[in-house]
Each structure stands twice: as C-alpha cells, then as structure tokens.
Design a protein around this motif. Structure first.
Motif, PDB file in Angstrom:
ATOM      1  N   SER A  60       0.835  -1.194   0.000  1.00  0.00           N
ATOM      2  CA  SER A  60       0.000   0.000   0.000  1.00  0.00           C
ATOM      3  C   SER A  60       0.865   1.238   0.000  1.00  0.00           C
ATOM      4  O   SER A  60       2.022   1.222   0.420  1.00  0.00           O
ATOM      5  CB  SER A  60      -0.939   0.007   1.206  1.00  0.00           C
ATOM      6  N   ALA A  61       0.272   2.318  -0.502  1.00  0.00           N
ATOM      7  CA  ALA A  61       0.858   3.649  -0.443  1.00  0.00           C
ATOM      8  C   ALA A  61      -0.287   4.634  -0.606  1.00  0.00           C
ATOM      9  O   ALA A  61      -1.383   4.270  -1.056  1.00  0.00           O
ATOM     10  CB  ALA A  61       1.912   3.841  -1.531  1.00  0.00           C
ATOM     11  N   VAL A  62      -0.053   5.862  -0.235  1.00  0.00           N
ATOM     12  CA  VAL A  62      -1.090   6.887  -0.334  1.00  0.00           C
ATOM     13  C   VAL A  62      -0.804   7.736  -1.565  1.00  0.00           C
ATOM     14  O   VAL A  62       0.312   8.240  -1.743  1.00  0.00           O
ATOM     15  CB  VAL A  62      -1.114   7.766   0.931  1.00  0.00           C
ATOM     16  N   SER A  63      -1.815   7.892  -2.408  1.00  0.00           N
ATOM     17  CA  SER A  63      -1.700   8.721  -3.591  1.00  0.00           C
ATOM     18  C   SER A  63      -3.034   9.424  -3.816  1.00  0.00           C
ATOM     19  O   SER A  63      -3.915   9.377  -2.948  1.00  0.00           O
ATOM     20  CB  SER A  63      -1.305   7.876  -4.809  1.00  0.00           C
ATOM     21  N   MET A  64      -3.188  10.063  -4.974  1.00  0.00           N
ATOM     22  CA  MET A  64      -4.455  10.753  -5.235  1.00  0.00           C
ATOM     23  C   MET A  64      -4.913  10.487  -6.660  1.00  0.00           C
ATOM     24  O   MET A  64      -4.103  10.227  -7.561  1.00  0.00           O
ATOM     25  CB  MET A  64      -4.321  12.253  -4.984  1.00  0.00           C
ATOM     26  N   VAL A  65      -6.229  10.566  -6.856  1.00  0.00           N
ATOM     27  CA  VAL A  65      -6.864  10.439  -8.162  1.00  0.00           C
ATOM     28  C   VAL A  65      -7.424  11.794  -8.542  1.00  0.00           C
ATOM     29  O   VAL A  65      -8.101  12.456  -7.735  1.00  0.00           O
ATOM     30  CB  VAL A  65      -7.972   9.374  -8.139  1.00  0.00           C
ATOM     31  N   TYR A  96      -7.368   0.888  -2.952  1.00  0.00           N
ATOM     32  CA  TYR A  96      -8.708   1.424  -3.201  1.00  0.00           C
ATOM     33  C   TYR A  96      -8.749   2.216  -4.497  1.00  0.00           C
ATOM     34  O   TYR A  96      -9.726   2.146  -5.255  1.00  0.00           O
ATOM     35  CB  TYR A  96      -9.139   2.326  -2.036  1.00  0.00           C
ATOM     36  N   LEU A  97      -7.698   2.980  -4.756  1.00  0.00           N
ATOM     37  CA  LEU A  97      -7.675   3.783  -5.989  1.00  0.00           C
ATOM     38  C   LEU A  97      -7.606   2.896  -7.224  1.00  0.00           C
ATOM     39  O   LEU A  97      -8.245   3.193  -8.242  1.00  0.00           O
ATOM     40  CB  LEU A  97      -6.475   4.735  -5.951  1.00  0.00           C
ATOM     41  N   ARG A  98      -6.855   1.825  -7.164  1.00  0.00           N
ATOM     42  CA  ARG A  98      -6.802   0.902  -8.293  1.00  0.00           C
ATOM     43  C   ARG A  98      -8.168   0.275  -8.550  1.00  0.00           C
ATOM     44  O   ARG A  98      -8.584   0.097  -9.703  1.00  0.00           O
ATOM     45  CB  ARG A  98      -5.758  -0.196  -8.031  1.00  0.00           C
TER      46      ARG A  98
END
Length: 993
Positions: A576-581, A762-764
């Motif tokens: 996991s890692a934190v990113s943005m959409v 979650y973003l994927r």
C-alpha cells in the motif's frame, strides 16, 4: 568508606514474637575446629565470635555447615601467624523467619557475636537483616538471593552470593534464542519468589516476548491446589514456563506436572538459578522421572586444583557424618559458604578480637527489652573491611560490588537421565558453547543439542491451540462502506444471526490459516453501534485487540507506527501507499503554429545547422569537378542551397560527381528520412489523438488553489492530509467509489472535489472502471500495507506471516485477487508526470553524430588531398612568398577546374575525337556527318563547341574557344593561342594527336 546505618521500622507484632520465643531458644554447641584436629601454637589466638543461622536439618544447611568448618581449618592452617581465630556459633532457624530472628537476638545478646552469617533463605533474612542494621552488626548471607533483600536498603547486609536479578538477562537470552514469544513465570509466593519477578518480566519484554500470565504458588500449597493451577496453565496457549521456587516446593510441583502430562513433547521448562544450583541434592530417580528435559542455569564456577582438592575433602568428611546420603557433589552454595568464611577471617584479623560493646543485660526479663541490644562498636569497621576484601576462592574470584558478589557468567544445563549436562554458557550478554572461545567464533549464540521433555531434540514451538477447543474471537471492521465489498463484506445471517464474512481480506486470512500445521476454529464479530452512529474507526478496533477483548482483527487494516505500539501486525498481505486520483483533461492546444511543435526548439536549430553544414561540404567537394556547382557566386549559393534542402522531399536533380560527396549525401538522405518520418508521426498524433493530462500533480497546488479534497471515511489518510497542510474544512469524507466519481465529476467549484486521496489498493479498484476519465497523480507516500492484527507477543503472528509469504510467492494470491477484483491490469493507468510530445535532440543525437562525422571526414580527406597536390606541383619560383600569398594562390587554384578529374578528362577526350572528325570532313567541310540542325549552338558535355560564323556552320573544336569564368565558350578569333597559355598547351596536344 563507612556506611551509616539506615534504621528500619520493626513491626510491633514481630518484636513481640521475638521476645516470646527468645527464652525458649536452645543454643547449639559450637565447634571452632574440626573434630580430632590439634592446633599447636606458642600463644592461643583470640577468638572472634561469629554467629551462624542456618536450617541445619536441610541438605543445604548440612552442606554449608561442613564447608564452613573446613574453611576455618584451612584458613588458619594457611595463616598460622594470625592473632585472631573465627569462633563459629551455630543456631537452628527451622526455615522460620521468626525463629531465625530469635536466634540472631540470642547470638547478639548472649554470645556477643561481632557478625552473623546467614540466614539461609530470603524470608528469614528480611527479619534478621533489620536487626543487624539496627545494631550495626554485619549480616552476611551466601544463600539469600532475592533482590527484595538489598544492601542498598540495609547497609549492614552483605550478600556473598549472586543477586537473583542478574540471571534475568540470561533467561531472556534463552527465550530469544529459541524464538519463543510467550513465557509464563511460575514462582513461589514468598520473599524469595516475588522479588525477582519484575526483573524477569522486563527482561522478557526487552527481547520481544511477553508474560501473558504468571502463576503464584504458596509454599504450603496442597497437591490439589497445584493440580488446579496446572490445569489452568494447560488450557492456555503458552507452553514455555519459568519455574522460580525452592527445591521442596519445586519437587512437588514437577511431580504433579508429570501426572498432568505436562512433561511431554511440546512443553518447555526453564529453571531459575536457585533451583538449578540444587539439582545435585535431588534424588537421581526423581530427576529421571519428573525433570527430564528441563533447562536451567547456575553460576559458572571455574575449575581449579584448589576446588578439586576441597571437593575431595568435603566428600570424605560428608561420608563420615552421613554415610547414607545420596549427595555426591557440592553445590555453589557450599562453595560460597567456604569463601564467606575466608573473607570474614581476613576482615576479622584487621579489626582484631575486641569486645563489640553491646549494652550489658543484668538479667533476662519476660519479655526481654530489645533496646538493651545497643550498637556494636566494631560493626562499621568490620563491614568496611569485608567490602574491601578480594581474593581467589574455591568458587572463583571473590569481589563484592555494591555489597554483593559480582559473578556475570552463568552455566546452562539440561537434565538428561539422572544427571545434568552442560549445553552452554551465558556471559557478557551472549550465549556460547565455549566460555573461553573467541567471541567471533561460530559457537557464539549457539548451544549444544538440547533434549526437551518427551525425549525429543525438536525445539518446542512455545505455544499451541488451547486444549479446551476455544475459538479465536476475530473482530472485523464494519459496517463496511458500500462499494468496497470486494475487500471485506460482513452481513448477519437473517435466520441464525451469525455474522457471515467474505472478501479479499477474509479469503487471504483463511488461506493463511490453512497453511498452519494446526487447526484453529475462528468466530467473527463486529462492534455494533446504535442506528445513526458512525461505524468505529480502525484505531478504535485496534484498541479493542490491545485491551484483549478480541483475539485478533482481520480486514483492510493499514500497518502504521502508531497502531504498532498497541498491537502486533503480520507481514502485509497487500502492499500500500497513499496517492491521489484527479480528473484528466485534453491538453491539445490547436494553433496556426502547431506544425512547429513536433520538434523541440533545440532540434529545429540543430537540424537547420546540419542542413547548412552538409550543403557547404557538398559544395566544397563538387565545386572543382562539377559544372553544376560553378558559375557566379549567387548561382553557386542558390544551387547548393536548393540541392541540400530539396533532400527533404527527395527532389534533388543535381548529379554528384565526387565519390566523397556521394557518401555524404547518402548518409544525409537517411537522416532526413528518419527525421521526416518522426515529424510526420508526431504531428499526426498532435492533430488526431487526445492528450490527456492530470489536472494537478502536487498537494501544494491543491492547497494553493484552496480546492476541496476527498478521502475514504474512517481512514488514516485524513491525518496524512492534515499533516500536509490541508485545512479541516477543505476535507470531505466519502464511502464508495460511486461517491468518488460524482465528487470528481462536479469539481471543486461545483460542490465536488478536485482530488481523492486514498490508499492505492482502493484507488486501483476505483480506476478499474473509470480509467478513461481519471488517473493517479502526484507523489506516493509509503504505507505499511494491509496486515492482520493480534495482541502484543501473540505467537500467531510469526506463523501467519510465514503462511502469507508462502501464499504470495505462489499463484494462489493472484487467483484470489482476480476472483475479487477482476483484471486490474486491463486498464492502463496514466502516468502522473507531465512530459512533452515534442521530439528533442536527445532522440536523434546519434544520427547527427553519424552524418557529422561522415561530412567532416570527407571534407578533411578532400582538403588534405588538394593541399598535398598543390604543394607537390612544380612552380617557377616560391622564394620570398608570404603565408598570405600562399593562401591566396591556393584559393585561386581551388576556384579553377580540376582538369585532372575524370569529368574533365572525359570532356577532353570527346573534344579530341571531334577534331579528328573535322579532318575527315564531309560535305559540310568539317568531316563526319552533317551537324544536327537542332543541336544547341553552345558547347555541350560531349566536348564540341558552338558553331562559328567563320567556319561555314561546322562545330568548332573546344580548343578553338577561350573559356570564361562562367564556362561559356567564346570564339578565339586570333590564331594561334599565345605560347605558354593553357589553351596553347591544349592546342599543341590536339595537334599531335
């Protein structure tokens, strides 16, 4: 330095008991020397009275008494000139603290002793030490090892033994060595047993293990009580036990443990120093039956000749006193008793045999008045001398540090059969097979093979599933937000009300349980909140595990540093890692100058420069040999420029004469072909393909524009955003992918958000269905991944972590992911970095290098050949010419035709053939056939000149014309040419032929 007495309050009830028992105490006869031994001296030494309080009926008491008597004899045989001699006055303690205290009072009042050796146990010492501290009489114990009885609290207490707290690190080293995560201390409920527990618990925690439970056994516990406690321990998951109790209670305890089948395979038992040191006093049959496979530690005693001699004499005397005794080996307490006498004898000689100065008693009262004890005048001095004493005794180096023996090394033994076997040592914070070996040797941190309970060499795992069939109470997050059900779903069964769980996290957890070599029944639970109340946060769920309300937490729980302070996590089953959409936008910018965009500015400049450079090189190579590149200056520049730029569309007509220029042009045309193809493809892409770009790529940009940002409800990403500088009012929580889409489609200005910040899994999952409109962008902040949560020190953690690795390394993890998420790779995720579509010089520098090297090499080859030929040609005179004149002459020569070139030699041959034809003239008077009336009146490349008005229409040979700078033939009306000119030489050669 003398240490001041520290008054200790005595309980009034205890003092009253002392007084009641004191009159009835019966003194034991004293022996200051061994029976039958005669000491011959000129003058008898002064007696130095020392009281000894021991349990003389116990094996340790008997052994210690004999060792002390031998020590007195040995010491004064070695020191015949001493003026003092220890006079030992023994008293029976009966293992009772009150009796021991009463014996001490008797020794001080009636015997007027200057020091007391003993008592034997820590419980007895706690009473006697208070009396000695009050009366300033040194109390020296070689067997009271509990940290609760400390020289720090009572300065007149001296411990010539090892403090029990010193063995805590060695026990923890064993726990770490065998990889155990839980240890259950079982201790005697006494001063001796409880004093060491805080040190043991701290040492176990320091190596990453824990003590989930501790069992306290009273010294007078019944067999039924012990059996119930063992049953309780048997139903716990831990299988590693540390036993710290006296020998009498320990033998009863292990007998019951053997009956409960807890001395079998899978169990591990560790004995503390006090118990291990006395294994030599235990019946061999008991060792074989009840203690097989236990591991213990005891102080390491260095072997020496002095020790062996003492053991032989002790065994001989012991057999005389008790022929039926099974004790065949000295314990360390006997050795310490021997060394204690030697240390006291040395100190006594320095102090001298003076009266201690106790207050006189005129008679015994009923009860006696303890205030009449007074203070010893010699106590402080004697104490200082004892503390400074240092020598090599039978137990090793004798030195007191902080009022107690300094002994850092421990010997680790394993009970095998009817005896104990040394398997290693612990010293200076390390385990080793060889205490005298090199620290860097392979034996460091290694032990010999251990025989464990059940007669096996397999190291016990340290825990098992409790035998009563208890189910694991596993907590799952919930209620789960809609839309993310593939990660976790939990719904109550409408008929049974039982929680039914499914999802990616659950399947991975159950697959890991299947990998374990043991079965675990599992029951899932959720924290219920009243209707309308938000679901609990993940930190709250972790706290439930920390408080041991549940056995574990399974779900999409991210591993964070804060959460790891309260619970243990398995290895992550999902990274996991934190990113943005963010939304995508079409970045095409149509303009009248779009045709310039396919190439970068640098590439345009470099391409133009190479066009000019290549054209110049071709002109230089062709100028002397090709008429197409000759003529007026403007004509030459235009021809060269037209030729080189026409290669862009491959429409050049000029014929290359020089081989060097042909090589240059071929390579250049290839470079132009590559450039042209790339330019066409890039321009086509710009005009026809959408150029999607993220609307933003940095958190700082969102903060600067004050846009709203969304995040998953109850996620730790909210804290990440606040740490990055986002304002609380700019954050919006969402709970499903559909809410993500709606908020992003509205935009920040229309009630939506400018970006969604969440963990990459979650973003994927969101982008799987929306990758045409949105993309991941911006920096990625590393996270610990998703893991399963268990209480601190849970033995399930390492086993499940290994199981997760086995699943991840195989195909099963991929199968599980596809079952719940489908093919995540079907959507090609956009890159977050902004890159230009323009082609730049870095893409083509290799091609330019090739054509540049080819052109440069051709120019150098031509220049070298030209200069060499001119320098070798004979000249009428070259003396006195300046460098500039020479350069000017070379320039003029370069501007002339190269008559030696193949082109002009061929023209000359054709001209000579024409002259021969003239002599054979036909009807036209010039030989050969009539001239073609359609032929050009000017010279062509066959070598014929134009028709002369003076030759009746016949073509005039080229030699009869003067050549102008532009190459146009002019009739030579004068004849013949001047001698010495080029035309003259040509004329002569033509005439000869």
């Amino acid at each position: 330095m003398r240490r001041a007495a520290s008054p200790m309050p005595l309980l009034s009830n205890s003092l009253f008991i002392f007084l009641l028992l004191f009159p009835s105490f019966s003194a034991q006869p004293s022996r200051s020397a061994r029976d039958g031994e005669v000491i011959v001296t000129d003058e008898s030494p002064s007696p130095f009275k020392v009281g000894v309080v021991l349990n003389l009926r116990s094996p340790v008491g008997k052994m210690s008494r004999l060792c002390m008597e031998i020590a007195v004899s040995d010491f004064y045989l070695a020191h015949t000139n001493y003026t003092t001699r220890l006079d030992l006055r023994f008293r029976e303690s009966q293992r009772d603290p009150v009796t021991a205290a009463s014996a001490a009072v008797d020794l001080m009042i009636n015997e007027r002793v200057q020091a007391i050796v003993g008592p034997q146990t820590s419980d007895e010492a706690s009473f006697v030490v208070d009396l000695g501290n009050r009366s300033k009489v040194p109390v020296i114990s070689f067997s009271a090892t509990s940290p609760s009885v400390s020289p720090v609290k009572t300065p007149f207490f001296v411990r010539t033994a090892v403090n029990d707290s010193s063995q805590a690190k060695s026990i923890a080293a064993l726990v770490r060595k065998f990889g155990w995560k839980q240890v259950v201390p079982i201790y005697e409920q006494s001063e001796y047993g409880t004093g060491m527990m805080p040190y043991i618990v701290d040492a176990i925690k320091a190596v990453g293990a824990r003590a989930p439970y501790s069992s306290s056994i009273p010294p007078s516990a019944s067999d039924d009580f012990i059996s119930k406690e063992l049953y309780k321990l048997m139903n716990m998951e831990s299988r590693v036990f540390l036993v710290h109790m006296t020998t009498r209670l320990a033998l009863r305890f292990f007998a019951k443990a053997n009956e409960a089948r807890m001395m079998s395979k899978g169990f591990a038992w560790i004995l503390s120093e006090g118990l291990t040191s006395l294994l030599g006093t235990v019946e061999p049959s008991v060792l074989r039956k009840d203690l097989l496979g236990v591991v213990g530690l005891k102080p390491h005693v260095v072997k020496s000749n002095k020790l062996q001699d003492f053991k032989s004499r002790w065994l001989r005397d012991s057999r005389k006193e008790n022929p039926l005794s099974d004790i065949s080996d000295l314990t360390v307490y006997g050795l310490w008793a021997y060394d204690t006498v030697w240390a006291l004898a040395m100190a006594a000689e320095k102090v001298g045999a003076v009266d201690p100065g106790y207050s006189q008693l005129r008679g015994l009262r009923d009860p006696p008045d303890l205030t009449a004890l007074g203070f010893s005048n010699t106590g402080e001095r004697l104490l200082d001398e004892i503390l400074r004493t240092e020598f090599t005794g039978v137990s090793g180096h004798f030195q007191l540090v902080g009022g107690q023996l300094n002994r850092p090394a421990f010997e680790i033994v394993n009970v095998v059969g009817e005896a104990e076997r040394t398997i290693g040592f612990w010293t200076e914070d390390r385990l080793t097979r060889d205490i005298d070996g090199d620290r860097s040797s392979p034996s460091t941190d290694e032990l010999s093979t251990v025989i464990w309970p059940g007669d096996t060499v397999v190291v016990p795992k340290g825990w098992v599933n409790p035998m009563i069939g208890k189910k694991l109470k596993i907590l799952v997050p919930g209620p789960v937000d809609p839309g993310f059900h593939p990660f976790l779903r939990a719904d109550p069964d409408p008929q049974t009300g039982k929680l039914v769980v499914s999802g990616f996290a659950i399947e991975v957890f159950e697959a890991a349980l299947e990998q374990l070599p043991y079965a675990f029944p599992v029951e899932y639970f959720q924290l219920h909140r009243p209707d309308g109340m938000p679901s609990p946060k993940y930190n709250d769920l972790v706290r439930q595990v920390f408080e041991q309300k549940f056995d574990g937490l399974v779900g999409d729980v991210t591993i964070t540093a804060n959460r790891s302070n309260y619970a243990d996590f398995t290895l992550p089953y999902a990274t996991s890692a934190v990113s943005m959409v963010v939304p995508l936008r079409d970045d095409r910018r149509m303009s009248a100058w779009i045709f310039m965009r396919p190439l970068s500015g640098t590439l345009w400049i470099v391409s133009g420069a190479f066009f000019v450079f290549t054209g110049l090189v071709v002109w230089i190579l062709e100028h002397r040999v090709n008429d197409d590149f000759r003529g007026p200056l403007g004509h030459q520049i235009g021809t060269a420029s037209y030729f080189i730029f026409s290669t862009l569309v491959f429409s050049h007509k000029e014929k290359m004469v020089s081989n060097l220029s042909r090589v240059v042009v071929i390579i250049w045309v290839f470079v132009v072909l590559v450039l042209q193809s790339s330019y066409t493809a890039s321009l086509t892409s710009m005009l026809t393909v959408k150029h999607l770009r993220p609307t933003t790529t940095e958190f700082k940009e969102l903060i600067r524009r004050e846009e709203y940002v969304g995040y998953l409800r109850n996620s730790f990403t909210r804290g990440v955003l606040l740490e990055e500088g986002f304002k609380e009012e700019k954050l919006k929580p969402f709970k499903s992918p559909e809410e993500y889409r709606e908020a992003l489609s509205k935009g920040s200005r229309n009630g939506g958000v400018g970006a969604i910040v969440d963990e990459i899994p979650y973003l994927r999952f969101f982008l799987k269905d929306h990758c045409n409109d949105y993309t991941m962008a911006g920096p990625r902040y590393k996270a610990g991944g998703f893991g399963f949560v268990f209480p601190k020190g849970s033995p399930l953690v390492p086993d499940l972590s290994r199981a997760i690795l086995e699943i991840a390394e195989g195909d099963r993890m991929v199968t599980i992911e596809k079952r719940w998420f489908g093919d995540l790779e079907s959507c090609v995720f956009q890159e977050s970095s902004l890159t230009s579509d323009s082609l730049n010089f870095a893409n083509f520098w290799g091609l330019f290098l090739i054509t540049g090297v080819a052109s440069g090499a051709a120019f150098l080859a031509f220049s070298s050949s030209f200069v060499y030929q001119k320098l070798q040609a004979p000249r009428e005179t070259d003396s006195g010419e300046t460098l500039w004149q020479k350069v000017t002459e070379l320039t003029k020569s370069y501007n002339e035709r190269d008559l030696n070139s193949y082109t002009f030699r061929k023209q000359a041959k054709d001209e000579r053939r024409s002259n021969k034809g003239d002599s054979l003239g036909s009807s036209c008077g010039c030989g050969g056939s009539a001239r073609d009336p359609t032929a050009s009146p000017f010279t062509d490349r066959s070598g014929y000149g134009m028709a002369s008005p003076y030759t009746s229409g016949c073509p005039t040979p080229l030699s009869n014309f003067n050549q102008t700078e532009g190459g146009t033939p002019v009739p030579n009306l004068a004849s013949p040419p001047e001698r010495g000119s080029v035309s003259y030489r040509e004329h002569i050669e033509a005439t000869r032929e």
